[in-house]
Enzyme design. Structure first.
Site, PDB file in Angstrom:
ATOM      1  N   SER A  26       0.838  -1.212   0.000  1.00 50.83           N
ATOM      2  CA  SER A  26       0.000   0.000   0.000  1.00 50.83           C
ATOM      3  C   SER A  26       0.866   1.253   0.000  1.00 50.83           C
ATOM      4  CB  SER A  26      -0.892   0.033   1.243  1.00 50.83           C
ATOM      5  OG  SER A  26      -1.876  -0.962   1.165  1.00 50.83           O
ATOM      6  N   SER A 177     -13.358   1.864   2.933  1.00 45.71           N
ATOM      7  CA  SER A 177     -12.417   1.408   1.905  1.00 45.71           C
ATOM      8  C   SER A 177     -11.317   2.438   1.719  1.00 45.71           C
ATOM      9  CB  SER A 177     -13.145   1.199   0.569  1.00 45.71           C
ATOM     10  OG  SER A 177     -12.183   1.159  -0.475  1.00 45.71           O
ATOM     11  N   GLN A 179      -9.032   2.350  -0.512  1.00 42.32           N
ATOM     12  CA  GLN A 179      -8.807   2.632  -1.930  1.00 42.32           C
ATOM     13  C   GLN A 179      -9.750   3.730  -2.414  1.00 42.32           C
ATOM     14  OE1 GLN A 179      -8.990  -1.024  -4.160  1.00 42.32           O
ATOM     15  NE2 GLN A 179      -7.042  -1.755  -3.343  1.00 42.32           N
ATOM     16  N   ASP A 332      -7.146  -7.920   4.248  1.00 39.73           N
ATOM     17  CA  ASP A 332      -6.367  -8.775   3.338  1.00 39.73           C
ATOM     18  C   ASP A 332      -5.909 -10.080   3.995  1.00 39.73           C
ATOM     19  OD1 ASP A 332      -6.578  -6.988   1.236  1.00 39.73           O
ATOM     20  OD2 ASP A 332      -4.796  -5.872   1.846  1.00 39.73           O
ATOM     21  N   ARG A 363     -12.904 -14.564  -2.202  1.00 40.81           N
ATOM     22  CA  ARG A 363     -12.117 -15.221  -1.149  1.00 40.81           C
ATOM     23  C   ARG A 363     -12.954 -16.061  -0.196  1.00 40.81           C
ATOM     24  NH1 ARG A 363      -7.415 -10.632  -0.256  1.00 40.81           N
ATOM     25  NH2 ARG A 363      -6.129 -11.395  -1.987  1.00 40.81           N
TER      26      ARG A 363
HETATM   27  C1  S3P Z   1      -5.701  -1.198  -0.032  1.00 41.96           C
HETATM   28  C2  S3P Z   1      -6.949  -1.232   0.539  1.00 41.96           C
HETATM   29  C3  S3P Z   1      -7.745  -2.460   0.668  1.00 41.96           C
HETATM   30  C4  S3P Z   1      -6.886  -3.710   0.495  1.00 41.96           C
HETATM   31  C5  S3P Z   1      -5.944  -3.607  -0.665  1.00 41.96           C
HETATM   32  C6  S3P Z   1      -5.026  -2.427  -0.521  1.00 41.96           C
HETATM   33  C7  S3P Z   1      -4.995   0.083  -0.161  1.00 41.96           C
HETATM   34  O1  S3P Z   1      -8.756  -2.471  -0.321  1.00 41.96           O
HETATM   35  O2  S3P Z   1      -7.712  -4.834   0.352  1.00 41.96           O
HETATM   36  O3  S3P Z   1      -5.142  -4.769  -0.776  1.00 41.96           O
HETATM   37  O4  S3P Z   1      -3.775   0.101  -0.442  1.00 41.96           O
HETATM   38  O5  S3P Z   1      -5.646   1.124   0.044  1.00 41.96           O
HETATM   39  P1  S3P Z   1     -10.208  -1.781  -0.087  1.00 41.96           P
HETATM   40  O6  S3P Z   1     -10.016  -0.322   0.027  1.00 41.96           O
HETATM   41  O7  S3P Z   1     -10.987  -2.140  -1.333  1.00 41.96           O
HETATM   42  O8  S3P Z   1     -10.770  -2.424   1.142  1.00 41.96           O
END
Ligand code: S3P
Length: 449
Positions: A26, A177, A179, A332, A363
């Site tokens: 990340s 989330s 992301q 994760d 998953r």
């Molecule tokens: C991440 C956020 C998570 C995670 C992904 C990396 C990030 O996803 O599952 O492997 O770097 O912000 P989500 O935001 O969809 O939960």
């Protein structure tokens, strides 16, 4: 890593030693993106050098960013590199000549979307078959509300971005989330006013920390309903360059930690791991299950993320129940947590985790089916799963199903199984942790390929 058809795992004697792991996925994505928008040359030490970050680097190169990767020198753990990025400035990316290919990396696609929404050029993001299935409307809709002009394929990738003026906006996310939040905060760098994002509870805050470290004003608070609210006060005119050393990835460490817990007699230390509270939910859950895990805090070189050595010793585990906000801080880690649960006394229950169906594989289904082949007693639920333990696992032929975290979880399960486990499609481990089989071997595991 070689190209053998299967990864072969035989039951291990105890696993012992200290292993350095590659840089956090990340953080690597965020550092690469922000360095590309910076003024001048940035250096990212211990940047993850694996499939997903190579996808990010290729996208950036196609946008005109110069990137040099110096592997091995300077004490980088294997799987990491010192990466030098020639920043193009906030609005200086070139119009790419071809679609930007994100492979299977949703983080690349979603974070990149936040940046491309604010660029004065036209660009398209695409990915592999699984990434084309994964939901992108969750970023596209709020980015459009911010003024972005985006064409999708029925809500999915390929996504095409057109030049647009971004404005101030406020977003209420139905699901936490990082992301989605990060895509919006990054788009906020180009907006003419504040960008506010509210989540039901906080998700990993790496973007906020990194932006603050670069001088951007980011506020956080809990609102009256207990929701977590983040706000970027205004767009900015420039980002400075950075020189940052990234800590190791707690999500990669998770496989080593669970291996250390379930292989009798094991004793392992992993130094330099990022222990951001939004990332280490697995550690508290495992401790609640009785695991012997110690965190020794280390000085944090950049002042951005907390870092620790994680020490783990094998021992008995009991069942736990996970639901609600605890899911987010270990989002994760459910494949490897399921492996730990097969060795725990009693029935382990996971709820409120429907997001797991939208990851690199479904998953809930994939982990249940593959672990069942090894003899696990496990049932899928709409929003989670149930595992009855403890079970003596039996070696079998299993499949990584294009999901790096599933493949590595199956390898750890194989260490605790009787007989031989063969993993098909194990090369997918290259996505986030290319050296995983070698690291297991260094700890004493019987792994070959
Ligand atoms: C991440 C956020 C998570 C995670 C992904 C990396 C990030 O996803 O599952 O492997 O770097 O912000 P989500 O935001 O969809 O939960």
């Amino acid at each position: 890593m070689g190209k053998g058809h299967y990864l072969r795992i035989r039951p291990a004697g105890k696993l012992q030693g200290t292993v350095m792991l590659p840089g956090d996925k990340s953080l690597s994505h965020r550092a690469l993106l922000l360095a590309a928008l910076g003024e001048g040359e940035s250096v990212i030490d211990n940047c993850l050098h694996a499939g997903v970050t190579q996808a990010m680097m290729e996208c950036l190169r196609n946008l005109g960013v110069q990137i040099r990767v110096n592997e091995a020198p300077g004490g980088q753990p294997t799987g990491s590199a010192a990466v030098v990025v020639g920043g193009r400035g906030l609005r200086g990316l070139n119009e790419p000549e071809q679609p930007l290919y994100c492979g299977g990396s949703a983080t690349t696609m979603r974070l990149m979307s936040g940046i491309l929404a604010g660029q004065p050029v036209r660009s398209t993001l695409d990915g592999n078959a699984r990434l084309r299935e994964r939901p992108m409307d969750r970023i596209v809709e709020p980015l459009r509300a911010k003024g972005a002009v985006i064409r999708t394929t029925a809500g999915n990738a390929p996504l095409t971005f057109f030049p647009a003026e971004l404005k101030s906006s406020s977003h209420v996310l139905p699901t936490a989330s990082a992301q989605v939040k990060s895509a919006l905060l990054l788009a906020g760098l180009f907006a003419d006013g504040p960008t506010t994002v509210s989540e039901p509870h906080g998700s990993r805050d790496h973007t906020e920390r990194m932006l603050r470290n670069l001088g951007v004003r980011v506020e956080e608070r809990l609102d009256r309903a207990g929701r977590h609210v983040v706000r970027i006060l205004e767009g900015i005119s420039r980002l400075p360059r950075m020189h940052m050393r990234l800590p190791s990835d707690p999500s990669s460490a998770a496989f080593i930690i669970v291996a250390g817990l379930i292989v009798p007699g094991s004793d392992i230390a992993v130094p330099g791991v990022c222990v951001n509270p939004g990332r280490i939910g697995l550690l508290s859950v495992l401790r609640e299950a009785g695991a012997d895990i110690t965190l020794r805090m280390e000085p944090n070189v950049n002042g951005v993320e907390p870092v620790a050595t994680i020490e783990v010793a094998a021992g008995p585990l009991t069942n736990v129940t996970i639901h609600g906000h605890r899911v987010t801080a270990m989002i994760d880690e459910f494949p490897i947590f399921a492996v730990a649960a097969t060795q725990a006394n009693g029935t382990t229950v996971v709820r409120d985790a429907a997001e797991l169906r939208l990851k690199e594989s479904d998953r809930i289904q994939a982990v249940t089916e593959e672990l069942t082949k090894l003899g696990a007693r496990m049932e899928p639920r709409e929003d989670g799963f149930v595992v009855h333990g403890p079970t003596r696992l039996k070696g079998a032929m299993v499949d990584g199903r294009g999901d790096h975290r599933l493949a590595m979880s199956l390898a750890v399960a194989g260490l605790a199984a009787e007989g031989e486990t063969l993993i098909q499609g194990w090369e997918v481990m290259n996505e986030s942790f290319p050296e995983f089989p070698s690291v297991l071997r260094r700890l004493g595991a019987d792994v070959s390929w």
